[in-house]
Design a protein around this motif. Structure first.
Motif, PDB file in Angstrom:
ATOM      1  N   GLU A   2      -2.815  -2.279  -9.757  1.00 37.41           N
ATOM      2  CA  GLU A   2      -4.043  -1.780 -10.397  1.00 37.41           C
ATOM      3  C   GLU A   2      -4.920  -1.191  -9.303  1.00 37.41           C
ATOM      4  N   SER A   3      -4.679   0.061  -9.004  1.00 34.43           N
ATOM      5  CA  SER A   3      -5.314   0.685  -7.844  1.00 34.43           C
ATOM      6  C   SER A   3      -6.720   1.179  -8.129  1.00 34.43           C
ATOM      7  N   ASP A  61       6.046  12.057   5.812  1.00 33.47           N
ATOM      8  CA  ASP A  61       7.150  11.174   6.204  1.00 33.47           C
ATOM      9  C   ASP A  61       7.580  10.236   5.077  1.00 33.47           C
ATOM     10  N   MET A  62       6.969  10.383   3.891  1.00 35.59           N
ATOM     11  CA  MET A  62       7.324   9.623   2.686  1.00 35.59           C
ATOM     12  C   MET A  62       7.006   8.126   2.791  1.00 35.59           C
ATOM     13  N   ASN A  63       6.173   7.728   3.737  1.00 39.42           N
ATOM     14  CA  ASN A  63       5.873   6.305   3.927  1.00 39.42           C
ATOM     15  C   ASN A  63       4.506   5.898   3.402  1.00 39.42           C
ATOM     16  N   ILE A  64       3.694   6.843   2.967  1.00 40.87           N
ATOM     17  CA  ILE A  64       2.353   6.531   2.448  1.00 40.87           C
ATOM     18  C   ILE A  64       2.162   7.277   1.136  1.00 40.87           C
ATOM     19  N   VAL A  65       1.640   6.574   0.128  1.00 39.09           N
ATOM     20  CA  VAL A  65       1.274   7.174  -1.151  1.00 39.09           C
ATOM     21  C   VAL A  65      -0.244   7.222  -1.241  1.00 39.09           C
ATOM     22  N   LYS A  81      -1.161  -2.219  -0.243  1.00 39.76           N
ATOM     23  CA  LYS A  81      -2.400  -1.432  -0.212  1.00 39.76           C
ATOM     24  C   LYS A  81      -2.858  -1.216   1.228  1.00 39.76           C
ATOM     25  N   GLY A  82      -3.199   0.038   1.539  1.00 39.95           N
ATOM     26  CA  GLY A  82      -3.707   0.385   2.862  1.00 39.95           C
ATOM     27  C   GLY A  82      -5.195   0.695   2.807  1.00 39.95           C
ATOM     28  N   ILE A  83      -5.605   1.712   3.550  1.00 33.32           N
ATOM     29  CA  ILE A  83      -7.030   2.051   3.615  1.00 33.32           C
ATOM     30  C   ILE A  83      -7.458   2.748   2.333  1.00 33.32           C
ATOM     31  N   GLU A  84      -8.754   2.761   2.097  1.00 35.25           N
ATOM     32  CA  GLU A  84      -9.331   3.526   0.987  1.00 35.25           C
ATOM     33  C   GLU A  84     -10.561   4.245   1.493  1.00 35.25           C
ATOM     34  N   ARG A 130      -7.131   5.999  -2.476  1.00 33.20           N
ATOM     35  CA  ARG A 130      -6.490   4.790  -1.952  1.00 33.20           C
ATOM     36  C   ARG A 130      -5.086   5.112  -1.482  1.00 33.20           C
ATOM     37  N   SER A 131      -4.631   4.361  -0.489  1.00 31.64           N
ATOM     38  CA  SER A 131      -3.299   4.576   0.058  1.00 31.64           C
ATOM     39  C   SER A 131      -2.468   3.307  -0.062  1.00 31.64           C
ATOM     40  N   PHE A 132      -1.170   3.481  -0.230  1.00 37.63           N
ATOM     41  CA  PHE A 132      -0.208   2.387  -0.252  1.00 37.63           C
ATOM     42  C   PHE A 132       0.897   2.713   0.754  1.00 37.63           C
ATOM     43  N   CYS A 133       1.154   1.762   1.645  1.00 32.64           N
ATOM     44  CA  CYS A 133       2.100   1.975   2.733  1.00 32.64           C
ATOM     45  C   CYS A 133       3.419   1.261   2.449  1.00 32.64           C
ATOM     46  N   LYS A 134       4.488   1.901   2.852  1.00 32.49           N
ATOM     47  CA  LYS A 134       5.831   1.347   2.637  1.00 32.49           C
ATOM     48  C   LYS A 134       6.207   0.448   3.815  1.00 32.49           C
ATOM     49  N   ILE A 135       6.540  -0.806   3.515  1.00 30.59           N
ATOM     50  CA  ILE A 135       6.993  -1.740   4.541  1.00 30.59           C
ATOM     51  C   ILE A 135       8.321  -2.349   4.093  1.00 30.59           C
TER      52      ILE A 135
END
Length: 685
Positions: free
Chosen positions: A229-230, A243-247, A274-277, A257-262
């Motif tokens: 729920e962003s 690089d396809m690692n951040i949405v 969830k990353g930075i906003e 808002r950003s979401f990072c792939k781990i």
């Protein structure tokens, strides 16, 4: 630079035009931006972003999606057509109808060979992309409800679509749906709308919906992988980093808002956290696109925001018309202001006379006469204005739209403004550039086509424009003219195309059947954003999009000594400016002073001052004195200095040798006309 009076014009009230969609082409570094008036701006974002060209909008058209296929630009919309644009003539090149009514979305496969379009009636249309056209290929099975977003997978074998309550996976060969994935609802009777889709490099589907959720789906199994729920309202735009690692996602709740792939250590499976906003806009964000590590966002407020992190950078480019959009008439003390579909002519006021002893830098002068609006000239059927020009005495006004060119005679007799049609017959139906010579005796029009640009010359007579002749620019390899300027003596005419080639034409002799004498300047890798010729010296000053400055003497046909010395000594602070230089003028009382400006700052270059170190900070003049923000000792006699700060400065020019005119767009006037923002409860409020 000695003191002068400045007319600060703040009555240029542009209407804010919201952004509906964005598309980026990585090879040419072009960003296409569509606005709600159906106009399209093509931005060059290779260095400091600037509008390279504008395709005018048409009220009967509709743009819901735009897309680059190589260097070609396409759009689709509610009129049920796919439109390809000619970026040279800035017009519609071709149109293809789709099956299924209004078209909401489109996407091209990774090989750029097939285009898929989603429609209102639930049909997917596919078209083969050929070098010169689109060829209809097939139609897929009909689904229930409209298709609002569409994406190809990376193999080109599957197509993903989003609609009400549903995400479908389609076989691109058979045209049948393989999976139907249903979203949940916040309320039983309230539908969930899938507004946007993105696809990762491993073909995971990312969706944004009306619940404010960002969801990740497995297209092979047809299942939901994870959901976040962003946002507190609809997610309207989603994009992936290069690089396809951040949405990145945003929407009615404008926080980006950003979401990072781990990768999880326990299972080895990827997960999105969830990353930075960042709050880059106050109103709805409708479009996001990642361009070589920089995030571009835009929406209802009309601003194009360029952001990155780290480092934390945000630059916002205002929703202005492509410059120049104002012209000073020195002889009549008037200024012409261009709007989307009308022109305004104002007579500027005059200040009270003050003794020279009492004048001090920074003082505000009282006006004896207020500015008066003499004329508002509207186009027929609210057509968009492509170009306009006015003579220095304000007695001849010309403008062009897509369908017609109008020439008017204007005069003020005994206080009454009188406008009449000029009997000049200009054969061209649409003129992309036009201007009068500084002496008012010559009128020039420029039309671009695929092979060359046509420059047509007219002699200005009392109530008529007499055709003198025309010439083509292909001899000088000038393909599509972007910038033009006259020398102050009206003898030389300079053209610059969008590829950075610049040609100088001697138009003082119009009797030569082969066209005027012309020569090319050395080509630079970046396109120019501003150029002007100085009176007396005939030095041509050019500023490029990477802020490189050159000074070229037209009579000697070579760079000046100052220009050669400047190249390796440009301050780093100058080169790092995010805004392009849009205008250049010269001090008529001092030939060693060059004045140039961007959106927010007026700079002064004094050629007699000493060059400082590249790391030296550019100083700001404050009421005639030089100041600095820190305590370090800096030589006050720098070549570069900041003269004045503005908000959105669109025009600066001399009215007389003692008076400057500065046209500024007030940011408050842009935002106060916007619809209300999403109401959110904040802590303590």
């Amino acid at each position: 630079m000695s003191t002068c009076k400045i007319h600060n014009i703040r009555f240029y009230n542009l209407e804010p035009r919201s952004v509906t969609c964005l598309s980026y082409e990585c090879k040419t570094k072009k960003l296409a931006l569509a606005r709600n008036d159906n106009s399209i701006e093509v931005w060059n974002v290779g260095n400091a972003p600037f509008v390279e060209c504008t395709i005018p909008g048409h009220p009967e058209n509709s743009i819901e999606n735009i897309l680059w296929i190589g260097p070609r630009l396409f759009s689709t919309g509610l009129h049920g057509m796919i439109t390809e644009y000619d970026l040279t003539t800035l017009s519609i090149k071709s149109e293809v109808a789709v099956t299924g009514g209004a078209a909401w979305c489109m996407d091209v496969n990774h090989k750029k060979t097939c285009l898929a379009v989603g429609t209102e009636d639930g049909y997917i249309n596919t078209f083969s992309v050929t070098p010169h056209s689109l060829i209809y290929e097939r139609i897929f099975d009909k689904q229930k409800g409209r298709i609002l977003c569409i994406k190809w997978d990376n193999t080109g074998e599957m197509i993903y679509t989003g609609s009400v309550d549903t995400i479908r996976v389609w076989n691109a060969v058979s045209g049948h749906a393989i999976h139907k994935m249903t979203t949940s609802r916040k309320e039983a009777k309230k539908e969930t709308i899938i507004w946007c889709l993105a696809v990762t490099d491993d073909n995971i589907i990312i969706s944004g919906d009306s619940r404010g959720y960002l969801s990740f789906w497995d297209p092979h199994m047809g299942t939901l992988i994870e959901s976040h729920e962003s946002h507190t309202a609809d997610v309207l735009a989603v994009t992936l980093s290069h690089d396809m690692n951040i949405v990145y996602c945003a929407g009615v709740d404008p926080v980006v808002r950003s979401f990072c792939k781990i990768t999880m250590k326990s299972s080895g499976r990827p997960q999105w956290v969830k990353g930075i906003e960042r709050r880059l806009h106050a109103h709805d964000v409708r479009a996001l696109v990642d361009a070589d590590g920089k995030l571009y966002s835009a929406g209802v407020d009309g601003y194009l925001a360029q952001s990155s992190y780290p480092p934390k950078i945000l630059v916002k480019y205002p929703p202005l018309l492509q410059l120049p959009c104002a012209t000073v008439c020195r002889k009549s003390r008037c200024i012409l202001l261009q709007y989307t579909n009308f022109l305004e002519l104002w007579r500027l006021g005059s200040s009270t006379k003050v003794s020279s002893e009492s004048i001090r830098p920074g003082m505000v002068h009282q006006l004896e006469e207020e500015p008066i609006k003499l004329l508002q000239l509207k186009t027929k059927r609210d057509e968009h204005i492509l170009s306009c020009a006015i003579n220095k005495d304000a007695k001849t006004i010309v403008y062009s739209t897509d369908d017609h060119v109008r020439v008017f005679n204007f005069d003020v007799i005994e206080g009454d403004a009188q406008l009449s049609r000029n009997d000049t017959d200009i054969s061209a139906t649409r003129i992309q550039k036009m201007l009068f010579s500084p002496n008012g005796k010559l009128f020039v029009t420029i039309n671009n086509d695929e092979k060359n640009s046509t420059i047509t010359l007219y002699k200005v007579e009392k109530k008529h424009l007499r055709h003198l002749g025309f010439f083509y620019t292909n001899k000088e390899s000038i393909i599509s003219v972007g910038l033009v300027c006259f020398s102050p003596d009206s003898k030389f005419f300079v053209c610059a195309d969008r590829q950075g080639r610049i040609a100088v034409y001697n138009v003082s002799d119009t009797t030569n059947n082969d066209g005027p004498v012309a020569w090319l300047l050395p080509k630079y890798s970046c396109p120019p954003t501003a150029m002007a010729i100085q009176k007396g010296t005939l030095n041509l000053v050019i500023v490029y999009s990477d802020h490189k400055i050159i000074e070229y003497n037209i009579l000697q046909r070579q760079y000046t000594k100052f220009s050669n010395n400047l190249q390796s000594r440009l301050p780093k602070q100058w080169l790092a400016r995010p805004f392009p230089i849009t205008n250049i003028i010269f001090d008529p009382r001092n030939e060693n002073i060059i004045i140039m400006h961007d959106d927010s700052t007026v700079y002064v270059i004094d050629k007699l001052n000493e060059f400082s170190e590249k790391e030296t900070k550019i100083l700001k003049r404050d009421n005639g004195d030089t100041t600095e923000d820190n305590n370090s000792v800096i030589n006050s006699q720098q070549v570069f200095q900041v003269l004045k700060k503005y908000k959105h400065l669109v025009y600066l020019d001399w009215l007389t040798d003692e008076e400057l005119v500065a046209v500024e767009v007030n940011p408050i006037s842009l935002t106060e006309k916007l619809p209300p923002t999403l109401k959110q409860k904040w802590f303590g409020m």
